[in-house]
Design an enzyme around this catalytic site. Structure first.
Site, PDB file in Angstrom:
ATOM      1  N   CYS A   1      -1.329  -9.202  -8.541  1.00 19.13           N
ATOM      2  CA  CYS A   1      -2.232  -8.753  -7.682  1.00 19.13           C
ATOM      3  C   CYS A   1      -3.769  -8.980  -8.533  1.00 19.13           C
ATOM      4  O   CYS A   1      -3.911  -8.308  -9.390  1.00 19.13           O
ATOM      5  CB  CYS A   1      -2.070  -7.394  -7.216  1.00 19.13           C
ATOM      6  SG  CYS A   1      -3.535  -6.362  -6.359  1.00 19.13           S
TER       7      CYS A   1
ATOM      8  N   LYS B   1      -0.070  -9.122   4.491  1.00 20.56           N
ATOM      9  CA  LYS B   1       0.611  -7.807   4.248  1.00 20.56           C
ATOM     10  C   LYS B   1       1.297  -7.169   5.182  1.00 20.56           C
ATOM     11  O   LYS B   1       2.307  -6.422   5.107  1.00 20.56           O
ATOM     12  CB  LYS B   1      -0.336  -6.755   3.613  1.00 20.56           C
ATOM     13  CG  LYS B   1      -0.965  -7.284   2.241  1.00 20.56           C
ATOM     14  CD  LYS B   1      -2.315  -6.420   1.835  1.00 20.56           C
ATOM     15  CE  LYS B   1      -2.850  -6.774   0.635  1.00 20.56           C
ATOM     16  NZ  LYS B   1      -1.844  -6.606  -0.694  1.00 20.56           N
TER      17      LYS B   1
ATOM     18  N   CYS C   1      -6.660 -13.919  -4.706  1.00 18.79           N
ATOM     19  CA  CYS C   1      -6.018 -13.038  -4.124  1.00 18.79           C
ATOM     20  C   CYS C   1      -4.665 -13.369  -4.056  1.00 18.79           C
ATOM     21  O   CYS C   1      -4.452 -14.398  -3.327  1.00 18.79           O
ATOM     22  CB  CYS C   1      -6.590 -12.236  -3.061  1.00 18.79           C
ATOM     23  SG  CYS C   1      -5.419 -11.354  -1.998  1.00 18.79           S
TER      24      CYS C   1
ATOM     25  N   THR D   1     -10.381 -10.620  -2.319  1.00 17.81           N
ATOM     26  CA  THR D   1     -10.738  -9.420  -1.700  1.00 17.81           C
ATOM     27  C   THR D   1     -12.246  -9.121  -2.066  1.00 17.81           C
ATOM     28  O   THR D   1     -12.761  -9.398  -3.164  1.00 17.81           O
ATOM     29  CB  THR D   1      -9.880  -8.369  -2.024  1.00 17.81           C
ATOM     30  OG1 THR D   1     -10.240  -7.859  -3.423  1.00 17.81           O
ATOM     31  CG2 THR D   1      -8.622  -8.621  -1.826  1.00 17.81           C
TER      32      THR D   1
END
Lengths: 235, 235
Positions: free
Chosen positions: B85, B169, B199, B129
């Site tokens: 992440c 997600k 990301c 992000t």
């Protein structure tokens, strides 16, 4: 930090099957954002001695390695254990005796998947390792539910199914498709109304080519659905 | 049981990225059978509070959750930690201060990947992000290596990139391809010689469609290569 139940996954047998189990668990979960997915710990220890070799050729006992992984999942705070390896279920009773955590049984999950596919009873094909077949992990349980199991002849197991499983474990996944698809097709030609992919390497190989034109029970997906039902009981 | 070093993977952010990291780690490992693969524990806790919201919108601090996962990986006997992440690397120094285990830095791995792709310096695009961009996780490190980072304009971040990450997600992976591919293409049109998928949801979306016709640095693969180098040092 709210406490919800974490799923323990005893994986690494093989490692691609364990990783794919985690992906399928995620993709089968109704979730709109990260925080709605299921917390899980994957213990991926590919060093566990080969299960078929232990059962059929006097190889090293995998049980101490399996119990070591279970201890790790207990320590992590997991509330149940899923094992994305069919052959390891030959040690199910010993593993269950070693832990207070419930272990989800992959063969029960596969039987539920057959029902979901509309196959309530009758002849079904079974592709699995020689260890799983010799231990009758599927035959006894499925015959108790009214199924009749068809398995490939010994020569086809040695020349097609086992080498294909080994190719997946060696990252040669695409090369596993043809022998597995042909072995499944022959079971259908012999009367099977569907085929259980009773080794978690087999759906990986089958996913590398065109979809098979008959129902298949993918034991990775079946176990993921059982894990979801544990993590998110309906009602 | 011989002791080799287990890799710890702090995942769940999102869970599909963590699972894919485990699959890519497996597929990138030269191995002929299960026992030659790398032992690893994936701590997949998707409940970690949203990293971008914490940094930009006063959301809950993820650090206690991140440290909790690190404690779990320490207890499992892991020897190093990989975190698939990118945005979580905004808390890298605090995490590293909380553990004696080395944490592999995903941005350093991505920079190595750019070199591997033949992009030694110059303009590169950066998809990430809003949290990662605001924390300058990539810009400061890549500019120190002679790169110049191009990022999408604010409106495109809000209308294309962030919604695409959210779709991954939410398991709507295929719907993430078009907006991400278009955002990457626009960076190349502005002069980028390649694009960093900064990301770990972004390579999942990009994998759902045709390959992009320019070099992309996939940060899942980049981190998997760094983990492999840790687990199997050359020589």
């Amino acid at each position: 930090m709210t406490e919800t139940r974490m799923l323990g996954v005893l994986g690494g047998m093989g490692p691609l099957a364990g990783a794919t189990f985690m992906a399928r668990l995620t993709l089968l979960t109704p979730a709109a954002r990260d925080q709605e997915h299921i917390p899980a710990v994957l213990w991926s220890d590919p060093r566990v001695p080969d299960r078929t070799a232990a059962r059929l050729a006097g190889g090293e006992d995998p049980l101490p390695w399996l119990v070591r992984g279970i201890r790790g999942l207990e320590a992590a705070g997991c509330g149940a254990i899923a094992i994305p390896c069919n052959t390891a279920h030959g040690w199910f009773d010993a593993m269950q005796a070693a832990t207070p955590l419930p272990i989800l049984h992959i063969v029960e999950a596969a039987a539920d998947e057959l029902g979901r596919l509309g196959l309530a009873a009758g002849p079904v094909g079974l592709l699995a390792t020689k260890g799983t077949l010799a231990m009758r992990l599927y035959q006894d349980r499925l015959e108790g539910r009214g199924y009749r199991c068809l398995v490939p002849p010994e020569a086809e197991m040695d020349e097609a199914v086992m080498p294909a499983i080994e190719r997946v474990k060696a990252n040669r996944v695409a090369e596993a498709y043809a022998p597995l698809a042909e072995a499944a097709m022959r079971l259908v030609e012999r009367g099977a109304r569907g085929v259980v992919l009773g080794c978690t390497e087999i759906p990986l190989g089958i996913a590398a080519g065109p979809a098979l034109p008959f129902p298949v029970a993918d034991t990775i997906d079946a176990l993921a659905r059982a894990a979801l039902a544990w993590a998110r009981p309906a009602g």
